[in-house]
Design an enzyme around this catalytic site. Structure first.
Site, short mmCIF file in Angstrom:
data_model
loop_
_atom_site.label_atom_id
_atom_site.label_comp_id
_atom_site.label_asym_id
_atom_site.label_seq_id
_atom_site.Cartn_x
_atom_site.Cartn_y
_atom_site.Cartn_z
N GLU A 113 25.98 -16.00 -6.53
CA GLU A 113 26.37 -14.71 -5.86
C GLU A 113 27.57 -14.68 -5.20
O GLU A 113 28.44 -13.95 -4.92
CB GLU A 113 25.33 -13.73 -5.29
CG GLU A 113 24.01 -13.61 -5.79
CD GLU A 113 24.25 -12.33 -7.08
OE1 GLU A 113 25.37 -12.03 -6.99
OE2 GLU A 113 23.44 -12.21 -8.08
N SER A 490 -36.72 15.96 0.79
CA SER A 490 -37.80 15.54 1.70
C SER A 490 -37.38 14.56 2.61
O SER A 490 -37.91 13.99 3.66
CB SER A 490 -39.34 15.16 1.07
OG SER A 490 -39.57 16.33 0.41
#
Length: 837
Positions: A113, A490
């Site tokens: 680069e 219940s």
């Protein structure tokens, strides 16, 4: 750049503008002097450039923001011991400091680069010259002139458009970046920000994705391969275009050799190395999708949507071994239910005519992945059984006996498509699911239509230690453990019984198990599950057998308003507390987590602890931004585990406070004893298989068996199990809380309590021992009967504020009343379904 330099930069704009005015005056002076056209054009160009700079510079972004840039990093969620549970965010990124990036990797990027990165000041004039000459000679743009600094500027500040104005802005910004940041800072930002394809951003994430390695583990060839990707992530990608990527890698190795970054031997060895790149997506180490999503939603709620990409690391309260046990318990219970009720047919049917394996693979790839349940297509049938295709060339055979259970007679209403029977339960083209059993044999195992949830909460501080909201998060993201609201049946009764104990009733108080008449609602006609009435029955036995009528009469005696005011102490809100006597039957609505919150008060001696699941949050730098310090129940005054108990002073040392005590510890003890009766002689006797005297609980079933619950606890866990259909369909006879939900609860508790010592519980001060006498109801210090603990102030009114006579029910008793020989203790317990009618 410091504050003074910022001010200096701010003063630059007027100088540029004054310079422009001077340039304009100079330019018009030249024109007036009659200079030639070439010189006038040059002057015009200078003025144009000056005007552009003067107009553009004030509008350029502040490069100082690069010093505090927040790179997007996913939210990661971990279990209590640090195992990854989930990851949220678009970008895969693992930012690292420049010191953590080996020189080998840095050189690979510089070679491809910007080889003069450490020599130029942001604009490489030599590189630009070479690129221009190459373009003039070949007509192709084979060399780039952009430096790493220019690429960084472009990626952070500029749009992708290609105009002269944008290019000049890039140059100006690049020069400013080079003045503001060091070379090392620029390189660090660049290597952490660039895109490598497949959602991988930054060199560290790329190394992990393509090679499953850390940066210091990368070879020279691998470093060069990664360095070649960012220029064209789709073209130079080793997964999508391996040949082009290999050529790019070798070019970079050649550049590294030319620049003397590597020697001839390293170059030759790296070029000859095969590339082994493949997709390494680190999946969760612990399957807990429901909890991970809860964390994501909570982070967004408190910190905003952007928080997903700030790199937060969240540690939860979930314990891996308990979570796995919970997941296995839910899945095995739902599969067993499915098996009990018959095969419901295929997920889909595909016409296989003319399709080859590649086309079958493409179809199977679209089928949702469910843990343990492998999708397969039926490709053939014979008298021996069925042949199936699993994809990628894999074929299996199911023998005839493996299909024998897939009868449809029991659940024809749920059958998908045309009904079949016996050996025709599967057909060619059916999409089915297979699962291996413990012996490794394949079994026909569809995704259960029935749903389930399980929660395990620590009663000492409210930590959620295991949570499962369904069969699989991939199958259904609806979290039934938290977001579901269903009637608890219940399993809600104990809260009303606790209110009664607080008002003066005792475990030996007699309740009227007989028909209830309510003037305000004459059409309401509740019944017991067995349609029988037992007359006067002790509170202990009424709860153990889950007698609906006895419980309604108890609530009526306590008073609805008084009971609701008391029950709110457990953390329940209005939806859980409907107006009316049906409240005791669990006709309110709540989630499993909310029910666990209520039962925790019984389990910890009367303290209300708030459920929580986030223990700690760290930012991307590892700084703790949240550390949970929940209020705890008293550590050493309730259940004892082993020979020692925690020091209560440790709460203060850890910065934790004591939770609010909302009920009398004596009431909590009595309720624990009553709930043990459910296990010993009531609707939850299946739990005795664990052979643990320290577990207690309560079954729960709603109308027509649409919900099956079991709520229970031990010193370390409050565990709630639920099973039902999302569309409120009927589970069917025999699937009450004492079977379907209790089976799930037992499967988890058996694994969770393995090798854990038995916990013991001593009566708190203020309780006295009495003996329940079958003939007279109660007798203090008498021989025989059942030992019971009652609150000392009630020793003279053992039968409660509203005594029920043993002689029999009051006038207006229900029909079909058949009083047993000993009313307060039936010789033979009736068959109990624990249903709500």
């Amino acid at each position: 750049m410091n504050k003074n330099s910022n001010m200096a930069a701010a003063r630059t704009v007027p100088r540029w503008r004054s310079g422009l005015r001077a340039t304009r005056r100079w330019f018009f002076h030249l024109l007036g002097a009659g200079l030639g056209a070439p010189l006038q054009l040059l002057a015009l160009g200078l003025v144009a450039a000056g005007v552009f700079v003067g107009v553009t510079l004030p509008d350029l972004p502040d490069v100082q923001t690069l010093r505090t840039v927040q790179l997007q990093e996913p939210l990661r969620v971990y279990s209590a011991d640090g195992r990854l549970m989930g990851e949220f965010g678009i970008e895969r990124r693992r930012p690292v400091s420049i010191q953590a990036i080996p020189p080998l990797i840095i050189n690979a990027f510089l070679a491809t680069e910007d080889s003069r990165f450490f020599e130029h000041r942001g604009i490489d004039t030599q590189g630009l010259g070479r690129a221009l000459l190459s373009y003039l000679a070949t007509g192709e743009k084979s060399q780039g002139g952009s430096t790493i600094s220019m690429q960084l500027t472009r990626n952070f500040f500029l749009s992708p458009e290609k105009t002269f104005q944008r290019k000049l802005a890039e140059v100006l910004l690049t020069l400013h970046v080079e003045q503001t940041l060091t070379k090392e800072e620029i390189l660090e930002l660049y290597l952490n920000q660039i895109f490598f394809g497949h959602r991988a951003y930054g060199i560290s994430a790329a190394a992990a994705f393509y090679y499953d390695k850390t940066l210091d583990q990368l070879s020279l060839a691998e470093a060069a391969m990664l360095a070649g990707i960012p220029k064209a992530p789709s073209v130079n990608n080793p997964l999508t275009n391996p040949q082009r990527a290999l050529e790019r890698r070798d070019y970079i190795l050649g550049r590294m050799y030319e620049l003397n970054y590597i020697d001839a031997n390293q170059y030759a060895e790296a070029r000859s190395a095969p590339d082994l790149a493949q997709a390494h997506q680190r999946g969760p180490e612990l399957e807990a999708g429901y909890m991970a999503e809860m964390v994501r939603a909570e982070i967004v709620r408190f910190y905003g949507e952007d928080a997903i990409n700030r790199g937060y690391r969240v540690t939860t309260t979930l314990e891996p071994e308990l979570q796995r046990a919970a997941q296995d318990a839910v899945r095995s219970s739902l599969r067993q239910y499915d098996r009990r009720h018959g095969y419901r047919g295929p997920e889909a049917t595909l016409d296989l005519t003319g399709l080859n394996d590649a086309e079958l693979d493409a179809y199977l790839d679209t089928v949702p992945r469910i843990p343990e349940l492998i999708p397969a297509l039926v490709t053939g049938l014979s008298s021996a059984g069925a042949k199936l295709y699993l994809g990628r060339g894999e074929r299996v055979a199911l023998p005839r006996q493996a299909l024998s259970w897939a009868r449809t007679q029991r659940n024809l209403k749920r059958w998908n498509g045309e009904r079949r029977r016996g050996p025709e339960s599967v057909a060619v083209g059916d999409l089915v699911r297979l699962r291996r059993n413990a012996q490794g044999d394949w079994m026909l195992t569809p995704i259960p239509a029935v749903a389930g949830a399980l929660v395990a909460l620590d009663p000492r501080d409210g930590a959620l230690r295991a949570l499962v909201g369904g069969y699989a998060f991939n199958d259904s993201k609806f979290n039934r453990a938290v977001d579901m609201r269903r009637q608890p049946g219940s399993s809600f009764k104990p809260f009303v019984y606790a209110a009664a104990l607080d008002k003066g009733w005792t475990p030996v108080s007699l309740l009227r198990d007989q028909a209830v008449r309510v003037k305000s609602d004459p059409n309401w006609n509740p019944k017991n599950a067995d349609h029988r009435e037992l007359g006067p029955i002790p509170m202990r036995r009424a709860l153990a057998l889950s007698r609906n009528l006895a419980s309604i009469n108890l609530l009526q005696s306590v008073g609805l308003d008084e009971a609701q005011a008391y029950i709110r102490r457990f953390g329940f809100d209005t939806p859980a507390l409907p107006r009316g006597l049906s409240m005791v039957l669990g006709t309110g609505e709540l989630s499993p987590v909310k029910l666990a919150e209520g039962y925790a008060v019984f389990a910890n001696g009367g303290y209300h602890v708030t459920p929580y699941f986030i223990r700690r949050i760290e930012d991307s730098d590892g700084q703790i931004i949240f550390d949970a310090k929940p209020a705890r129940a008293c550590s050493d005054c309730w259940f004892k585990i082993g020979d020692t108990a925690p020091d209560p002073r440790a709460l203060i040392a850890q910065g934790q406070g004591l939770a609010e005590r909302v009920i009398d510890p004596r009431t909590a003890y009595q309720m624990t004893a009553l709930l043990r009766e459910v296990i010993d002689r009531g609707t939850g006797t299946r739990a005795k298989k664990l052979s643990r005297p320290d577990i207690v609980g309560k079954t729960g079933t709603t109308n027509d068996v649409r919900d099956s619950w079991f709520a229970g606890y031990q010193a370390e866990f409050v565990t709630i199990a639920w099973m039902g259909f999302d569309d409120f369909g009927k589970l069917g006879r025999g699937e009450e809380g004492g079977k379907a939900a209790l089976g799930m609860w037992l499967a988890f508790m058996e694994a969770a309590l393995k090798e854990r010592p038995i916990a013991t519980l001593a009566p708190p001060p203020g309780l006295i021992a009495i003996r329940d006498n079958a003939a007279r109801g109660v007798e203090i210090q008498a021989k025989g009967g059942f030992l019971e603990m009652v609150q000392e102030e009630h020793r003279k009114s053992m039968l409660g504020p509203e005594s029920v006579q043993i002689a029999g029910p009051t006038a207006g008793g229900g029909r079909n009343t058949k009083a047993p020989a000993k009313p307060n203790r039936p010789r033979t317990a009736p068959r109990v379904m624990d249903d709500l009618f």
